[in-house]
Design a protein around this motif. Structure first.
Motif, PDB file in Angstrom:
ATOM      1  N   ILE A 127       5.196  -8.501  -6.022  1.00 31.21           N
ATOM      2  CA  ILE A 127       5.070  -8.371  -7.194  1.00 31.21           C
ATOM      3  C   ILE A 127       4.177  -7.061  -7.275  1.00 31.21           C
ATOM      4  CG2 ILE A 127       3.592  -9.345  -8.832  1.00 31.21           C
ATOM      5  CD1 ILE A 127       5.941 -10.553  -8.912  1.00 31.21           C
ATOM      6  N   LEU A 128       3.319  -7.269  -6.496  1.00 31.78           N
ATOM      7  CA  LEU A 128       2.550  -5.482  -6.389  1.00 31.78           C
ATOM      8  C   LEU A 128       3.064  -4.494  -6.236  1.00 31.78           C
ATOM      9  CD1 LEU A 128      -0.144  -6.687  -3.626  1.00 31.78           C
ATOM     10  CD2 LEU A 128      -0.139  -7.172  -5.898  1.00 31.78           C
ATOM     11  N   LYS A 129       4.514  -4.442  -6.335  1.00 35.21           N
ATOM     12  CA  LYS A 129       5.758  -3.244  -6.438  1.00 35.21           C
ATOM     13  C   LYS A 129       5.948  -3.139  -8.057  1.00 35.21           C
ATOM     14  CE  LYS A 129       7.357  -2.361  -1.321  1.00 35.21           C
ATOM     15  NZ  LYS A 129       7.977  -2.040  -0.557  1.00 35.21           N
ATOM     16  N   GLU A 130       6.284  -4.143  -8.200  1.00 34.80           N
ATOM     17  CA  GLU A 130       6.714  -3.958  -9.387  1.00 34.80           C
ATOM     18  C   GLU A 130       6.128  -4.491 -10.448  1.00 34.80           C
ATOM     19  OE1 GLU A 130       9.529  -7.902  -9.561  1.00 34.80           O
ATOM     20  OE2 GLU A 130      10.492  -7.286  -8.063  1.00 34.80           O
ATOM     21  N   VAL A 131       4.552  -4.868 -10.322  1.00 31.84           N
ATOM     22  CA  VAL A 131       3.570  -4.341 -12.189  1.00 31.84           C
ATOM     23  C   VAL A 131       3.168  -3.382 -12.421  1.00 31.84           C
ATOM     24  CG1 VAL A 131       2.548  -7.202 -11.068  1.00 31.84           C
ATOM     25  CG2 VAL A 131       1.992  -5.028 -10.372  1.00 31.84           C
ATOM     26  N   ASP A 132       3.247  -3.112 -13.439  1.00 32.92           N
ATOM     27  CA  ASP A 132       2.335  -1.744 -14.006  1.00 32.92           C
ATOM     28  C   ASP A 132       1.312  -2.226 -13.153  1.00 32.92           C
ATOM     29  OD1 ASP A 132       4.404  -1.591 -16.229  1.00 32.92           O
ATOM     30  OD2 ASP A 132       4.056  -3.685 -16.570  1.00 32.92           O
ATOM     31  N   LEU A 133       0.421  -2.783 -13.230  1.00 30.51           N
ATOM     32  CA  LEU A 133      -1.063  -1.947 -12.851  1.00 30.51           C
ATOM     33  C   LEU A 133      -1.683  -3.393 -12.306  1.00 30.51           C
ATOM     34  CD1 LEU A 133      -4.018  -0.665 -13.561  1.00 30.51           C
ATOM     35  CD2 LEU A 133      -4.628  -2.379 -15.514  1.00 30.51           C
ATOM     36  N   ILE A 134      -2.031  -2.660 -10.521  1.00 27.13           N
ATOM     37  CA  ILE A 134      -3.035  -3.680 -10.071  1.00 27.13           C
ATOM     38  C   ILE A 134      -4.425  -3.099 -10.038  1.00 27.13           C
ATOM     39  CG2 ILE A 134      -3.410  -3.985  -7.317  1.00 27.13           C
ATOM     40  CD1 ILE A 134      -0.998  -2.246  -6.896  1.00 27.13           C
ATOM     41  N   LEU A 135      -5.337  -4.638 -10.231  1.00 24.02           N
ATOM     42  CA  LEU A 135      -6.687  -5.008 -10.270  1.00 24.02           C
ATOM     43  C   LEU A 135      -7.071  -5.228  -9.204  1.00 24.02           C
ATOM     44  CD1 LEU A 135      -7.137  -6.731 -13.628  1.00 24.02           C
ATOM     45  CD2 LEU A 135      -6.907  -4.599 -13.664  1.00 24.02           C
ATOM     46  N   LEU A 147      -5.002  -1.680   2.449  1.00 21.42           N
ATOM     47  CA  LEU A 147      -3.876  -2.421   2.316  1.00 21.42           C
ATOM     48  C   LEU A 147      -2.471  -2.147   1.383  1.00 21.42           C
ATOM     49  CD1 LEU A 147      -3.176  -5.807   2.554  1.00 21.42           C
ATOM     50  CD2 LEU A 147      -3.889  -5.794   0.194  1.00 21.42           C
ATOM     51  N   LEU A 148      -2.350  -1.010   0.714  1.00 15.07           N
ATOM     52  CA  LEU A 148      -1.313  -0.979  -0.241  1.00 15.07           C
ATOM     53  C   LEU A 148      -0.634   0.081   0.413  1.00 15.07           C
ATOM     54  CD1 LEU A 148      -2.741  -0.857  -4.070  1.00 15.07           C
ATOM     55  CD2 LEU A 148      -1.953  -2.634  -2.695  1.00 15.07           C
ATOM     56  N   LYS A 149      -1.057   1.195   1.291  1.00 13.47           N
ATOM     57  CA  LYS A 149      -0.800   1.611   2.254  1.00 13.47           C
ATOM     58  C   LYS A 149       0.173   1.303   3.458  1.00 13.47           C
ATOM     59  CE  LYS A 149      -1.398   6.026   4.867  1.00 13.47           C
ATOM     60  NZ  LYS A 149      -2.598   7.030   5.128  1.00 13.47           N
ATOM     61  N   HIS A 150      -0.281   0.542   3.889  1.00 10.57           N
ATOM     62  CA  HIS A 150      -0.129  -0.108   4.579  1.00 10.57           C
ATOM     63  C   HIS A 150       1.436  -1.316   5.010  1.00 10.57           C
ATOM     64  CE1 HIS A 150       0.366  -2.890   8.891  1.00 10.57           C
ATOM     65  NE2 HIS A 150       0.986  -3.558   8.556  1.00 10.57           N
ATOM     66  N   PHE A 151       1.626  -1.591   3.209  1.00 10.03           N
ATOM     67  CA  PHE A 151       2.912  -1.908   3.114  1.00 10.03           C
ATOM     68  C   PHE A 151       3.593  -1.299   1.794  1.00 10.03           C
ATOM     69  CE2 PHE A 151       0.292  -5.936   3.713  1.00 10.03           C
ATOM     70  CZ  PHE A 151       1.882  -6.351   4.828  1.00 10.03           C
ATOM     71  N   ASP A 152       3.508   0.446   1.788  1.00  9.51           N
ATOM     72  CA  ASP A 152       3.861   1.257   1.213  1.00  9.51           C
ATOM     73  C   ASP A 152       4.285   1.166   0.476  1.00  9.51           C
ATOM     74  OD1 ASP A 152       5.199   3.492   1.066  1.00  9.51           O
ATOM     75  OD2 ASP A 152       7.277   2.891   1.314  1.00  9.51           O
ATOM     76  N   ILE A 153       3.049  -0.024  -0.965  1.00  5.34           N
ATOM     77  CA  ILE A 153       2.924   0.320  -1.966  1.00  5.34           C
ATOM     78  C   ILE A 153       2.094   1.248  -3.161  1.00  5.34           C
ATOM     79  CG2 ILE A 153       2.116  -1.772  -3.982  1.00  5.34           C
ATOM     80  CD1 ILE A 153       2.330  -3.897  -1.662  1.00  5.34           C
ATOM     81  N   LYS A 154       3.027   1.884  -3.573  1.00  3.69           N
ATOM     82  CA  LYS A 154       2.692   3.177  -4.692  1.00  3.69           C
ATOM     83  C   LYS A 154       2.389   2.604  -5.983  1.00  3.69           C
ATOM     84  CE  LYS A 154       4.870   6.272  -1.272  1.00  3.69           C
ATOM     85  NZ  LYS A 154       5.929   6.898  -0.142  1.00  3.69           N
ATOM     86  N   ASN A 155       1.490   1.893  -6.050  1.00  2.32           N
ATOM     87  CA  ASN A 155       1.113   1.628  -7.801  1.00  2.32           C
ATOM     88  C   ASN A 155      -0.262   2.296  -8.206  1.00  2.32           C
ATOM     89  OD1 ASN A 155       1.789   0.189  -9.854  1.00  2.32           O
ATOM     90  ND2 ASN A 155       2.524  -1.755  -8.878  1.00  2.32           N
ATOM     91  N   GLN A 156      -0.257   2.312  -9.411  1.00  2.00           N
ATOM     92  CA  GLN A 156      -2.093   2.686 -10.189  1.00  2.00           C
ATOM     93  C   GLN A 156      -2.568   1.376  -9.986  1.00  2.00           C
ATOM     94  OE1 GLN A 156      -1.915   2.358 -14.085  1.00  2.00           O
ATOM     95  NE2 GLN A 156      -3.745   3.283 -14.594  1.00  2.00           N
ATOM     96  N   LEU A 157      -3.968   2.036  -9.022  1.00  2.00           N
ATOM     97  CA  LEU A 157      -5.333   0.857  -9.050  1.00  2.00           C
ATOM     98  C   LEU A 157      -6.254   1.023 -10.561  1.00  2.00           C
ATOM     99  CD1 LEU A 157      -5.995   0.833  -5.342  1.00  2.00           C
ATOM    100  CD2 LEU A 157      -5.631  -1.321  -6.397  1.00  2.00           C
TER     101      LEU A 157
END
Length: 223
Positions: A24-32, A42-52
């Protein structure tokens, strides 16, 4: 119309992150995120590259309206806190309420939250319980404790290690020194520990051993 996803994150061990949460965190348009620096690790650990985008208790009333507009426009948004499930003693309720009022779909993923393992491992009844979170630090504290004197359900509190002894001593004053309690600290971390016994015994333990880490208190109800 988009979906607001409320996504639990680990309270300690990174392995507690679910596969669905990562997707879900990889697919959404925005992470709050409550704290973008903490969540960035946390996101770096799971290779999640998304807008925060920062979303915390001090700005949630200001940011929620624009987030709801994004959702109404078709964007999918995920809300995370520093640890655990958003909305449980963390920001989340206000945004969820505003999204529901606007007719937006809100989904909360199952996942980590500190009080559930503390409750289940306490040895105290867990079929019925009252989650109280953090007690008021000053104003209203005595009134709150007095209101719980006749509570028969197991009670759950979050507490800082700096206030733990004071809180346990107040519990002994209001509920009796023989009331059973379990103090669980550092859940899902290397130094996880549960100290169980009467309030008198647990107070003696933490008087001799300085408490450290994140703490959950599970207190027996009135018998």
């Amino acid at each position: 119309m988009g979906t607001l996803y409320i996504v639990p994150t680990p309270v300690g061990n990174m392995e507690d992150m679910t596969l669905r949460a990562i997707r879900i965190l990889k697919e959404v348009d925005l992470i709050l995120a409550e704290d973008t620096r903490t969540s960035g690790i946390l996101l770096k650990h799971f290779d999640i590259k998304n807008q925060l985008l920062s979303h915390h208790k001090f700005n949630e009333h200001g940011t929620s309206a624009s987030v709801v507009q994004r959702l109404l426009a078709g964007q999918n948004v995920a809300l995370i806190s520093d640890a655990g499930t958003p909305g449980i003693s963390d920001p989340g309720f206000f945004l969820a309420r505003e999204a529901v009022r606007a007719g937006v779909e809100v989904q909360c993923l199952p996942g980590a939250t500190a009080f559930v393992p503390a409750l289940v491992s306490s040895g105290l009844p867990c079929d019925r319980f009252a989650f109280e979170g953090f007690l008021p630090q000053k104003k209203g504290r005595q009134t709150k404790l007095q209101s719980l004197v006749d509570e028969e359900r197991t009670m759950i509190f979050y507490e800082s290690p700096y206030r733990l002894l004071k809180t346990l001593q107040q519990f002994a004053e209001f509920f009796g020194a023989d009331r059973q309690v379990s103090v669980c600290r550092e859940i899902s971390k290397i130094h996880e520990e549960s100290v169980r016994g009467s309030l008198e015994e647990v107070i003696a333990h933490f008087t001799a051993t300085e408490p450290r880490g994140e703490i959950v208190i599970v207190l027996a109800g009135k018998s």
